[in-house]
Design an enzyme around this catalytic site. Structure first.
Site, mmCIF file in Angstrom:
data_model
loop_
_atom_site.group_PDB
_atom_site.id
_atom_site.type_symbol
_atom_site.label_atom_id
_atom_site.label_comp_id
_atom_site.label_asym_id
_atom_site.label_seq_id
_atom_site.Cartn_x
_atom_site.Cartn_y
_atom_site.Cartn_z
ATOM 1 N N ALA A 16 0.828 -1.225 0.000
ATOM 2 C CA ALA A 16 0.000 0.000 0.000
ATOM 3 C C ALA A 16 0.858 1.269 0.000
ATOM 4 C CB ALA A 16 -0.932 -0.008 1.214
ATOM 5 N N VAL A 67 6.459 -9.204 2.920
ATOM 6 C CA VAL A 67 5.618 -10.398 2.745
ATOM 7 C C VAL A 67 6.443 -11.666 2.513
ATOM 8 C CG1 VAL A 67 3.592 -9.113 1.922
ATOM 9 C CG2 VAL A 67 5.242 -10.005 0.251
ATOM 10 N N ASN A 93 -1.687 -7.380 -3.142
ATOM 11 C CA ASN A 93 -1.197 -6.527 -4.221
ATOM 12 C C ASN A 93 0.329 -6.448 -4.276
ATOM 13 O OD1 ASN A 93 -1.222 -3.915 -6.003
ATOM 14 N ND2 ASN A 93 -0.219 -3.288 -4.098
ATOM 15 N N TYR A 159 8.767 -13.154 -14.490
ATOM 16 C CA TYR A 159 7.700 -12.304 -13.926
ATOM 17 C C TYR A 159 6.339 -12.830 -14.372
ATOM 18 C CZ TYR A 159 4.486 -8.471 -13.158
ATOM 19 O OH TYR A 159 3.387 -7.739 -12.763
ATOM 20 N N THR A 194 3.179 3.385 -12.599
ATOM 21 C CA THR A 194 3.486 3.343 -11.159
ATOM 22 C C THR A 194 5.009 3.316 -11.026
ATOM 23 O OG1 THR A 194 3.597 0.939 -11.099
ATOM 24 C CG2 THR A 194 1.414 1.917 -10.713
ATOM 25 N N GLU A 195 5.487 2.890 -9.876
ATOM 26 C CA GLU A 195 6.946 2.731 -9.720
ATOM 27 C C GLU A 195 7.432 1.370 -10.238
ATOM 28 O OE1 GLU A 195 7.968 3.572 -5.634
ATOM 29 O OE2 GLU A 195 6.969 5.518 -5.711
ATOM 30 N N PHE A 196 6.487 0.609 -10.813
ATOM 31 C CA PHE A 196 6.787 -0.766 -11.248
ATOM 32 C C PHE A 196 8.056 -0.861 -12.107
ATOM 33 C CE2 PHE A 196 6.248 -4.225 -14.331
ATOM 34 C CZ PHE A 196 5.929 -5.299 -13.517
HETATM 35 P P1 NDP Z 1 4.782 -0.230 -7.278
HETATM 36 O O1 NDP Z 1 6.221 -0.530 -7.375
HETATM 37 O O2 NDP Z 1 4.343 1.190 -7.433
HETATM 38 O O3 NDP Z 1 4.177 -0.819 -5.918
HETATM 39 C C1 NDP Z 1 4.557 -2.096 -5.455
HETATM 40 C C2 NDP Z 1 4.164 -2.231 -4.008
HETATM 41 O O4 NDP Z 1 4.514 -3.540 -3.558
HETATM 42 C C3 NDP Z 1 4.880 -1.233 -3.119
HETATM 43 O O5 NDP Z 1 3.959 -0.710 -2.193
HETATM 44 C C4 NDP Z 1 5.931 -2.063 -2.410
HETATM 45 O O6 NDP Z 1 6.138 -1.554 -1.085
HETATM 46 C C5 NDP Z 1 5.204 -3.418 -2.332
HETATM 47 N N1 NDP Z 1 6.149 -4.513 -2.138
HETATM 48 C C6 NDP Z 1 7.121 -4.954 -2.966
HETATM 49 N N2 NDP Z 1 7.805 -5.947 -2.400
HETATM 50 C C7 NDP Z 1 7.263 -6.140 -1.163
HETATM 51 C C8 NDP Z 1 7.555 -7.006 -0.076
HETATM 52 N N3 NDP Z 1 8.542 -7.903 -0.146
HETATM 53 N N4 NDP Z 1 6.790 -6.930 1.034
HETATM 54 C C9 NDP Z 1 5.785 -6.033 1.116
HETATM 55 N N5 NDP Z 1 5.457 -5.184 0.128
HETATM 56 C C10 NDP Z 1 6.209 -5.227 -0.995
HETATM 57 O O7 NDP Z 1 4.097 -1.127 -8.421
HETATM 58 P P2 NDP Z 1 2.556 -1.391 -8.790
HETATM 59 O O8 NDP Z 1 1.640 -0.588 -7.973
HETATM 60 O O9 NDP Z 1 2.468 -1.300 -10.254
HETATM 61 O O10 NDP Z 1 2.454 -2.937 -8.406
HETATM 62 C C11 NDP Z 1 1.417 -3.471 -7.592
HETATM 63 C C12 NDP Z 1 1.013 -4.824 -8.129
HETATM 64 O O11 NDP Z 1 0.443 -4.660 -9.433
HETATM 65 C C13 NDP Z 1 2.162 -5.818 -8.303
HETATM 66 O O12 NDP Z 1 1.736 -7.086 -7.871
HETATM 67 C C14 NDP Z 1 2.408 -5.816 -9.829
HETATM 68 O O13 NDP Z 1 2.960 -7.026 -10.253
HETATM 69 C C15 NDP Z 1 0.987 -5.611 -10.320
HETATM 70 N N6 NDP Z 1 0.850 -5.126 -11.685
HETATM 71 C C16 NDP Z 1 1.417 -3.935 -12.065
HETATM 72 C C17 NDP Z 1 1.252 -3.483 -13.374
HETATM 73 C C18 NDP Z 1 1.878 -2.234 -13.875
HETATM 74 O O14 NDP Z 1 1.940 -2.035 -15.125
HETATM 75 N N7 NDP Z 1 2.338 -1.334 -13.015
HETATM 76 C C19 NDP Z 1 0.440 -4.243 -14.339
HETATM 77 C C20 NDP Z 1 -0.095 -5.475 -13.816
HETATM 78 C C21 NDP Z 1 0.087 -5.881 -12.532
HETATM 79 P P3 NDP Z 1 7.525 -1.466 -0.310
HETATM 80 O O15 NDP Z 1 8.606 -1.309 -1.336
HETATM 81 O O16 NDP Z 1 7.355 -0.280 0.580
HETATM 82 O O17 NDP Z 1 7.607 -2.749 0.447
HETATM 83 C C1 8X3 Z 2 2.943 -5.588 -15.399
HETATM 84 C C2 8X3 Z 2 2.575 -5.342 -16.825
HETATM 85 O O1 8X3 Z 2 3.349 -5.820 -19.187
HETATM 86 O O2 8X3 Z 2 4.834 -4.527 -17.734
HETATM 87 O O3 8X3 Z 2 2.328 -6.745 -14.932
HETATM 88 O O4 8X3 Z 2 4.552 -6.912 -17.407
HETATM 89 S S1 8X3 Z 2 3.898 -5.679 -17.844
#
Ligand code: NDP
Ligand code: 8X3
Length: 259
Positions: A16, A67, A93, A159, A194-196
């Protein structure tokens, strides 16, 4: 058909502190839910909790949690204060990608981190939270998968496999819980800004930025709307899987960019 109210429901969101998880926290707060927000970066969660209190008078509980650490997951979930114990909605998430490499060239440590977070972390949290739901015969699990889970792409192989596992676990869980009132769904987004990608490229903004350029990617709030949609259906309605994509994305590898 009236929608299910989230007022005073307890919602646990992992990851979150950023992106989709953070947007989910805000949307659930807007609906009057009480939030347990979990991630590793406590300062960000505290900031979020403060914001939500100010905007929506939300009560939040901050959990600093990795986690991947099952002992810690068990400990914090099992020692929740009594007024926070009965979790109504779990949003799994927390997740990440590391690197963009062919399997024969990739770093094994990157795989370990993705597998440990996206699959094992999700399982640990679910294992700790679900018994309470089963005991109460009530609750909902929403797993954040990805279109990569059913459309793997080159160099994102591992991934994608972790997200295929998320979808598979979601389906299996739904089968196991078919004789209960608990609902299980996955929300599978395409590209969300996002920060992804910054995390995938370990802070290299030059590599991360172009991923979201030349078209309109999803905003984290778009995905959060989909999550809240799942969580507000009437009790007899279970959204099994919800796939959300940007209009100019047709698959993981087909994105129409204007420039
Ligand atoms: P962000 O990097 O913005 O957020 C990821 C979140 O996951 C952060 O809050 C981070 O918190 C948390 N996190 C990562 N590792 C851990 C850990 N070991 N324990 C607890 N928390 C953790 O990315 P998104 O919001 O994009 O990603 C959220 C979800 O959405 C993921 O599962 C991602 O795979 C999925 N997703 C994202 C897409 C995209 O294009 N962005 C598309 C499809 C799916 P902290 O570092 O503070 O622990
Ligand atoms: C994240 C979307 O296409 O960057 O799940 O892998 S992608």
């Amino acid at each position: 058909m009236s929608i299910e109210s989230l007022k005073n429901k307890i919602v646990l969101i992992t990851g979150a502190s950023s992106g989709i998880g953070l947007a989910c926290a805000a949307k659930f707060a807007e609906q009057g839910a009480k939030l347990i927000v979990a991630a590793r970066r406590r300062n960000r969660l505290e900031e979020l909790a403060k914001d939500l209190k100010k905007k929506y008078q939300t009560n939040s509980l901050v959990l600093e949690l990795d986690v991947r650490n099952n002992a810690k997951v068990e400990k914090v979930i099992h020692s929740l204060p009594s007024e926070w114990k009965d979790i109504n909605v779990l949003v799994n998430n927390a997740g990440l990608s590391r690197g963009l490499d062919k399997v024969h060239e990739a770093k094994v440590d990157d795989w370990e981190e993705m597998i440990d977070t996206n699959i094992k972390g999700l399982l640990y949290v679910t294992r700790a939270v679900l018994p309470g739901m089963v005991k109460r015969n009530s609750g909902m699990v929403i797993n954040i998968g990805s279109i990569a889970g059913f459309q793997p792409y080159p160099k994102g192989n591992v991934y994608s496999a972790t997200k295929a596992a998320v979808d598979s676990l979601t389906d299996g869980l739904r089968m196991e819980l078919v004789d209960t009132s608990i609902r299980v769904c996955s929300v599978d987004p395409g590209l969300v800004e996002t920060e992804f990608s910054l995390v995938r490229y370990r802070g290299d903004a030059e590599r991360a930025k172009p991923i979201y350029q030349g078209f309109q990617p999803l905003k984290p709030e778009d995905v959060a709307d989909a999550v809240v949609f799942c969580a507000t259906q009437p009790a007899h309605v279970q959204i099994a899987q919800l796939v959300v994509m940007p209009t100019n994305q047709a698959s993981t590898t087909i994105v129409h960019r204007k420039s």
